[in-house]
Design an enzyme around this catalytic site. Structure first.
Site, mmCIF file in Angstrom:
data_model
loop_
_atom_site.group_PDB
_atom_site.id
_atom_site.type_symbol
_atom_site.label_atom_id
_atom_site.label_comp_id
_atom_site.label_asym_id
_atom_site.label_seq_id
_atom_site.Cartn_x
_atom_site.Cartn_y
_atom_site.Cartn_z
ATOM 1 N N ASP A 487 0.730 -1.425 -0.251
ATOM 2 C CA ASP A 487 -0.092 -0.243 -0.047
ATOM 3 C C ASP A 487 0.885 0.951 0.169
ATOM 4 O O ASP A 487 0.161 1.819 -0.208
ATOM 5 C CB ASP A 487 -0.985 0.280 1.344
HETATM 6 C C1 BGC Z 1 3.001 1.741 6.236
HETATM 7 C C2 BGC Z 1 1.771 -0.114 5.461
HETATM 8 C C3 BGC Z 1 1.075 0.494 5.834
HETATM 9 C C4 BGC Z 1 -0.252 1.715 5.501
HETATM 10 C C5 BGC Z 1 -1.255 2.305 6.375
HETATM 11 C C6 BGC Z 1 1.795 2.674 5.598
HETATM 12 O O1 BGC Z 1 2.656 4.061 6.001
HETATM 13 O O2 BGC Z 1 4.014 1.643 5.636
HETATM 14 O O3 BGC Z 1 2.567 -0.558 5.763
HETATM 15 O O4 BGC Z 1 0.116 -0.710 5.606
HETATM 16 O O5 BGC Z 1 0.647 2.430 6.177
HETATM 17 O O6 BGC Z 1 -1.819 1.745 7.630
HETATM 18 C C1 NOJ Z 2 0.404 -3.134 5.846
HETATM 19 C C2 NOJ Z 2 -1.062 -3.104 5.776
HETATM 20 O O1 NOJ Z 2 -1.111 -3.445 6.629
HETATM 21 C C3 NOJ Z 2 -1.183 -4.213 4.663
HETATM 22 O O2 NOJ Z 2 -2.250 -4.053 4.382
HETATM 23 C C4 NOJ Z 2 -0.166 -4.055 3.827
HETATM 24 O O3 NOJ Z 2 -0.037 -5.123 2.689
HETATM 25 C C5 NOJ Z 2 1.657 -4.043 3.874
HETATM 26 N N1 NOJ Z 2 1.504 -2.991 4.726
HETATM 27 C C6 NOJ Z 2 2.328 -4.193 2.726
HETATM 28 O O4 NOJ Z 2 2.193 -2.898 2.391
#
Ligand code: BGC
Ligand code: NOJ
Length: 822
Positions: A487
């Site tokens: 994400d």
């Molecule tokens: C983080 C991700 C996380 C996303 C949503 C980002 O800042 O790097 O790992 O899933 O935020 O909270």
């Molecule tokens: C954490 C999030 O909870 C998950 O949905 C996502 O796939 C990973 N980060 C990778 O960015």
């Protein structure tokens, strides 16, 4: 260096010193009432929603990190007081141990020949935490003690509690009756719930005003009341409400005293809110009193504790491994499954890194959590799938998150993560394969929780597929939208404002940025959807499956044609149609996700791409602590890539070992039949195997963390974000299904192991659709020439299955013996 040890017989991790590199935590409670508890007794409790119904206060990001908890102060006349969990007073203890077990934590400590054992857990069917304290005088003289309990109440909404002081410092209300302190803030107006903290014996005093308890200019480490051994019987009006009991004890040499403290939550119906209609401000305490009575004796608490152990014993008996490898057994039999329960319960909402106020339940997270949880309590997985499907929108897209209390999609973050819808297929298929309950497909569920829009779950899954097909880009690959599983790969956000959230900033949909990851997902889960059509799709099912087959072929071809970079699978195309994760890029030339997922989807197995992709992954991404997410890491911010390039090199999505995707790589190895490589990847990130590096790894050695800093970072090997990670579910799927090969399927249990050299035989007990399969698997050493001829042999209760089959048909017995030769 280690800070403790695994006690496998007790299913515990035993921490032997309080100064772990970070608070090492555990979870109490499995359903509605949840507590987080650290090895120094820090943490908090909440009822169902960590943001909206928080019972006790915890100060995230404080100094020291672990501030706020369940504190007991033990004060012996003339001596400095101490705490069984060492904090907050930090009085040196003669002995200290914290045993984190399944749903409980026990603190065993000793000071001046006074030993204390404090057991904390949430009983199975009551909304409360029980704290059982045993004090034993091991000295030769009588001890005069005063025991103080202490918790600080949170004013329910944890966000408001930490920011809206002009209001909330006026609202706290408390009642004290006998030995129970009731927290009733906002009960007079719109709440019909209260919390209480009581003890099963007479008290000599209490305090409910935190500042009175602590005294001027003092913190939790030096409460005046404890120092002076004199509770003030304070009643909080506004400000900072707390609950503290004072109990005087005299212990003769050798004598033991036991006390039970109960922290509980009660909901009353609006009609029965008050004690009587004439006493409008006196809360109706009958339910709290029932709970206090129920757990008034040590026997009743011990009974509940045993019930909790039995509960876990029976859950864990659904999958039991005897491999002869101690670390593997302990992870598979205890900690993997325990962590799967926790991620299922909490998604990514409340840990020591997730504050419980930021996010509700993640859509893709929860779908994936089901994969590792479904064998434990399938009924709860079913419920969850239905909840998730109900936040899908009519066009097949899904809210990215929803609130567990209201079950409504979360508007702040919205939708457009284009991988989300496909995960629903993954969860549903895993559920049906586990249970055989294909009727779930007929459940009518709304879209976006709107009444009148109901359609079957099958239709919801169809919309997921259609959503991907309706959002293809110039190369016939799926558009990425805001981002996919990663994400932080925000190819359409172009964010330039400081502080703007990449997760919710306007998505400037280019209609060009495409994801090879979603393409691979489409192949994997699209195939599963086609099979659902074939099996359960009724009259038109075969036709739909066929059409789906054509779409799958198109997608495979698009991946082979536009998703291959020469030595590995590409990651994406950006909004300008340029390659991401390619040899031609300056940074971020290769990413792990498409290598793992494409091969999981059996792409490139016949044309050499799969093997080459995984070899390249080894060459470029593999370090001692696992496979890094990408390489080389981004050294500057690229607005056309988004958040991924916002992290310093080697951290988080920018090239750390992002553990969640490592099991994909390991499963991919099994598709190539490379058992040694698969197991090696499993082991590299596996907490028990990293225990000896605890001072480097820093997070708990019994559970996975989200991320381990990569080789380009300045803290290689340091983990962060322990507990709530999709790694839990995927690891369990990997080790139990892909490596050990026990695969639930529609018509039976498939046995298809892909083993490393060091495993030559093992036993698994697997509960599956009413029967416990006691499986012994032996590896037969074959010569080159034999290995082409001889296939797996399976004997069920002595009878051999027909040659070539690797699936044990559903048994109608409660137990069967299976012998497998591979
Ligand atoms: C983080 C991700 C996380 C996303 C949503 C980002 O800042 O790097 O790992 O899933 O935020 O909270
Ligand atoms: C954490 C999030 O909870 C998950 O949905 C996502 O796939 C990973 N980060 C990778 O960015």
């Amino acid at each position: 260096m280690k800070y403790g040890f695994f006690d496998d017989a007790c299913k515990e991790y035993v921490i032997e010193r309080p100064d772990t590199p970070l608070p090492w935590i555990n979870y109490l409670g499995n359903k509605d009432f949840i507590g987080l508890i650290s090895n120094t007794a820090g943490g908090y409790a909440f009822y169902r929603d960590a943001r909206l119904q928080r019972l006790t206060r915890f100060r995230y990001n404080n100094v020291p990190a672990d501030t706020g908890g369940r504190y007991y102060y033990i004060k012996e006349k003339g001596k400095k007081a101490w705490n069984p969990g060492f904090l907050p007073m930090k009085t040196a203890l003669d002995e200290y141990k914290c045993r984190h077990g399944l749903g409980y934590s026990i603190f065993e400590s000793k000071k001046d020949n006074l030993s204390c054992s404090l057991t904390c857990f949430v009983p199975l069917n009551e909304n409360c935490e029980l704290h059982r304290i045993e004090l034993k005088n091991e000295s030769k003289s009588t001890k005069q003690l005063t025991l103080y309990s202490f918790i600080e109440w949170c004013l329910w909404d944890a966000v408001d509690d930490s920011e809206n002081y002009q209001r909330n410092l006026n609202i706290a209300e408390i009642e004290v009756e006998d030995n129970v302190i009731y927290h009733k803030t906002e009960y007079r107006e719109r709440r019909s719930h209260y919390a209480f903290f009581g003890v099963n014996r007479d008290i000599s005093g209490f305090d409910t005003d935190r500042d009175v308890f602590l005294g001027p200019l003092r913190g939790f480490s030096e409460p005046l009341v404890v120092e002076e051994e004199k509770s003030q019987n304070s009643i909080a009006h506004g400000w900072y409400p707390c609950a503290s009991h004072e109990i005087k004890l005299e212990l003769l040499p050798g004598e033991t005293e036991e006390l039970i403290f109960i922290l509980g939550y009660v909901e009353n119906s609006p009609k029965e809110k008050w004690e009587s209609e004439f006493k409008n401000n006196i809360i109706n305490k009958s339910k709290a009193k029932q709970i206090m009575t129920r757990f008034a004796t040590s026997e009743s608490v011990v009974k509940e504790f045993n019930a909790l152990s039995d509960y876990w014993q029976s859950l864990l008996s659904r999958f039991k491994l005897d491999s002869g490898i101690v670390k593997l057994n302990r992870m598979v039999n205890i900690w993997h499954q325990y962590q799967c329960m926790t991620t299922f319960n909490l998604s990514r909402s409340a840990s020591y890194f997730e504050s419980g106020i930021g996010r509700g339940m993640g859509f893709r997270d929860s779908c994936q959590d089901i994969l590792g949880f479904v064998h434990l309590i399938p009924e709860r997985a079913r419920e969850r799938i239905l909840d998730l499907a109900s936040v899908q929108r009519e066009d097949g897209s899904t809210y990215h998150q929803y609130q567990p209390l209201t079950k409504m999609g979360n508007h702040n973050i919205g939708s457009n993560f284009n991988d989300d819808p496909l995960w629903l297929i993954a969860a549903t298929v895993a559920y049906i394969k586990e249970t055989g309950d294909s009727k779930i497909l007929l459940e009518d569920l709304p879209f976006d929780m709107v009444k009148g829009t109901e359609a079957s779950l099958f239709e919801h899954l169809r919309r997921s597929v259609q959503y991907t097909l309706g959002h293809l880009g110039p190369h016939g690959l799926p558009l990425i939208g805001r981002a996919d599983w990663n994400d932080c790969l925000n190819l359409n956000s172009f964010s330039t404002e400081p502080g703007e959230s990449f997760q919710s900033v306007d998505n400037k949909e280019s209609g060009v940025a495409e994801s090879i990851f979603i393409a691979a997902m489409f192949v994997l889960y699209g195939e599963q959807y086609a099979e659902l059509c074939q099996r359960f799709g009724g009259a038109d099912g075969a036709k739909e499956a066929k059409l789906m087959g054509q779409e799958l072929d198109k997608m495979r071809n698009a991946i082979y044609e536009h998703g291959w970079d020469g030595e590995w699978f590409l990651r994406a195309y950006n909004a300008f149609g340029e390659k991401v994760g390619s040899q031609s890029c300056k940074e971020g030339k290769i990413y792990i996700e498409p290598q793992g997922f494409c091969v999981m989807a059996k792409l490139g197995l016949d044309n050499g791409m799969a093997e080459q992709a995984l070899d390249s992954m080894h060459d470029h991404l593999l370090g001692d602590f696992g496979v890094e997410l990408l390489s080389p890491c981004y050294t500057k911010y690229y607005k056309e890539l988004g958040e991924i390039s916002s992290y310093p090199p080697g951290y988080k999505e920018n090239g750390s070992i992002f553990c969640h995707n490592n099991p994909w790589a390991s499963i991919a190895e099994t598709k190539l039949g490379r058992g040694d490589e698969a197991f090696d990847l499993y082991r590299r990130i596996c907490p028990a195997y990293l225990e000896k590096f605890s001072e480097i790894h820093r997070t708990e050695p019994y559970v996975y963390s989200q991320t381990i800093a990569g080789r380009s970072s300045s803290s290689y090997g340091e983990a962060k974000n322990s507990w709530l990670t999709g790694t839990a579910a995927w690891t369990f799927v990997n080790i139990s299904q892909a490596i050990l090969g026990i695969k639930p399927d529609y018509d039976g249990l498939k046995i298809e192991p892909c083993l490393p050299k060091e495993i030559s035989s093992y036993k698994v007990e697997r509960f599956f659709r009413g029967c416990t399969y006691k499986i012994s698997i032996e590896r037969i050493e074959l010569s080159e020439s034999e290995s082409n001829k001889i296939k797996t042999k399976i004997f069920v209760d002595g009878e051999e299955l027909s040659a070539g089959t690797q699936q044990i048909p559903i048994q109608d017995k409660v137990e069967c013996e299976v012998l497998v030769q591979v």
